[in-house]
Scaffold this active site. Sequence first.
Site, PDB file in Angstrom:
ATOM      1  N   GLU A  90       0.801  -1.219   0.000  1.00  0.00           N
ATOM      2  CA  GLU A  90       0.000   0.000   0.000  1.00  0.00           C
ATOM      3  C   GLU A  90       0.834   1.270   0.000  1.00  0.00           C
ATOM      4  O   GLU A  90       1.963   1.298   0.501  1.00  0.00           O
ATOM      5  CB  GLU A  90      -0.877   0.019   1.261  1.00  0.00           C
ATOM      6  CG  GLU A  90      -1.799  -1.157   1.344  1.00  0.00           C
ATOM      7  CD  GLU A  90      -2.591  -1.199   2.641  1.00  0.00           C
ATOM      8  OE1 GLU A  90      -3.476  -2.044   2.742  1.00  0.00           O
ATOM      9  OE2 GLU A  90      -2.310  -0.399   3.542  1.00  0.00           O
ATOM     10  N   CYS A 116       2.873   8.579   1.733  1.00  0.00           N
ATOM     11  CA  CYS A 116       3.338   7.573   2.695  1.00  0.00           C
ATOM     12  C   CYS A 116       3.662   6.305   1.906  1.00  0.00           C
ATOM     13  O   CYS A 116       2.782   5.754   1.240  1.00  0.00           O
ATOM     14  CB  CYS A 116       2.223   7.339   3.716  1.00  0.00           C
ATOM     15  SG  CYS A 116       2.562   6.004   4.851  1.00  0.00           S
ATOM     16  N   CYS A 123       5.942  -7.478   7.206  1.00  0.00           N
ATOM     17  CA  CYS A 123       6.899  -6.877   8.143  1.00  0.00           C
ATOM     18  C   CYS A 123       7.332  -7.926   9.153  1.00  0.00           C
ATOM     19  O   CYS A 123       6.550  -8.799   9.532  1.00  0.00           O
ATOM     20  CB  CYS A 123       6.215  -5.709   8.857  1.00  0.00           C
ATOM     21  SG  CYS A 123       7.348  -4.770   9.899  1.00  0.00           S
ATOM     22  N   CYS A 127       4.402  -5.802  15.453  1.00  0.00           N
ATOM     23  CA  CYS A 127       3.683  -4.963  16.424  1.00  0.00           C
ATOM     24  C   CYS A 127       2.268  -5.533  16.620  1.00  0.00           C
ATOM     25  O   CYS A 127       1.585  -5.852  15.644  1.00  0.00           O
ATOM     26  CB  CYS A 127       3.588  -3.523  15.929  1.00  0.00           C
ATOM     27  SG  CYS A 127       5.203  -2.788  15.622  1.00  0.00           S
ATOM     28  N   CYS A 130      -0.827  -3.863  14.865  1.00  0.00           N
ATOM     29  CA  CYS A 130      -0.700  -3.601  13.430  1.00  0.00           C
ATOM     30  C   CYS A 130      -1.226  -4.767  12.602  1.00  0.00           C
ATOM     31  O   CYS A 130      -0.871  -5.921  12.824  1.00  0.00           O
ATOM     32  CB  CYS A 130       0.769  -3.372  13.108  1.00  0.00           C
ATOM     33  SG  CYS A 130       1.100  -3.296  11.350  1.00  0.00           S
ATOM     34  N   CYS A 347      -2.221   1.045   8.391  1.00  0.00           N
ATOM     35  CA  CYS A 347      -1.494   0.230   7.426  1.00  0.00           C
ATOM     36  C   CYS A 347      -2.009  -1.202   7.407  1.00  0.00           C
ATOM     37  O   CYS A 347      -2.323  -1.790   8.406  1.00  0.00           O
ATOM     38  CB  CYS A 347       0.017   0.323   7.647  1.00  0.00           C
ATOM     39  SG  CYS A 347       0.750  -0.894   8.674  1.00  0.00           S
TER      40      CYS A 347
HETATM   41  S1  SF4 Z   1       3.572  -1.002  12.772  1.00  0.00           S
HETATM   42 FE1  SF4 Z   1       3.353  -2.797  11.439  1.00  0.00          FE
HETATM   43  S2  SF4 Z   1       4.482  -2.282   9.595  1.00  0.00           S
HETATM   44 FE2  SF4 Z   1       5.143  -0.846  11.192  1.00  0.00          FE
HETATM   45  S3  SF4 Z   1       6.937  -1.815  12.161  1.00  0.00           S
HETATM   46 FE3  SF4 Z   1       5.174  -2.479  13.358  1.00  0.00          FE
HETATM   47  S4  SF4 Z   1       4.562  -4.447  12.403  1.00  0.00           S
HETATM   48 FE4  SF4 Z   1       5.900  -3.388  10.960  1.00  0.00          FE
END
Ligand code: SF4
Length: 358
Positions: A90, A116, A123, A127, A130, A347
Amino acid sequence: MSQLKPSLMDFTQKELTALVKPAFRAKQIYSWLYHNYASTYEEMKNLPKALKEELAEKYIVNPLKIVNKEESSDGTIKYLLELQDGKTMEAVWLKMKDKQLDEAGNTIQEAKYTICVSTQVGCKVGCTFCLTAKGGFTRDLSSAEIVAQVVTLKRDNNHKHNRKINIVYMGMGEPLDNLNNLAKAIEIFKEDEGLCIGAKRQTVSTSGLSTKIDKLGEMDLGVHIAISLHAVDDKLRSELIPMNKAHNINSIIEAVKRFPIDTRKRVMFEYLVIKNKNDDLESAKKLVKLLTDIKAKVNLIYFNPYPGTDYDRPEKKDMLAFQEYLVNHGLLCTIRDSKGIDISAACGQLKEKTQGEI
Ligand code: SF4
């Protein structure tokens, strides 16, 4: 994975000049890519057919295809982009300032935008708040795949003013986990005869890989950094960002102190405010203490709930009280507008909605 064809957008102007002879042809290609946003060789009208055929055998023009987009009432447009291997990621087009006209209808200020961009498909950081993290890690983006996000979004919005664009590396992925491709993309964006988006208008947002913050600093690219701090004690931060166990708060703060920062600028600390988790004044107090010796600015972000999350959006009154405490104790502090709140703006959300899975 089948071998991906490199793109013309993988090259700095110097590299392209070494590749394409005579040199003025490289200049023409750069202009087609970054002034006309050409996505096919057919569009490059002033190049000889033989040269286009030769290049087409080895390189594609734009490695991205728009597969979905959602536009918010505030002008935010979220794009789902497909890569050559069918993977998707994205990028978001954010309108920061409206165009201003004088009484006679003349433009006194052009609209300003921030793009962005993503740096990885998926990833590794994991997190817990996320959506991207839930799909795990697929692969790094090449420098062309990073550069092409800006080109594709500018083309789709018919946007010609490079000076009115800022880039934030804040989309899918951890930018410092793909440092070499990121650094090359930063250089390509800066090219005078290309997009000409200076380093000072590029911000690398990291979840806090402290050793890589040092590496980025050693590269001395001139970019800004933003740190996704989100918590003031290691226990909560490790719950939110498991990688915190390897790169704890103290190591991040020390790395930031070593980073070459433009003395007129401040380091942005992103603080995602989650109801009953980190929205109390005790946390605000600890945050002030932590940032004592840093020229910092804090950006408070409302957590934007998505289906299946355990976390909640904070109350406005708690957000304001948190901000007031920081400001009263000498910190610059903003609350990020919830841009695109009516679309899938966090995201990973558009990807999730479009494909039903990450
Ligand atoms: S917020 Fe999501 S995309 Fe960003 S570093 Fe953490 S896991 Fe990765």
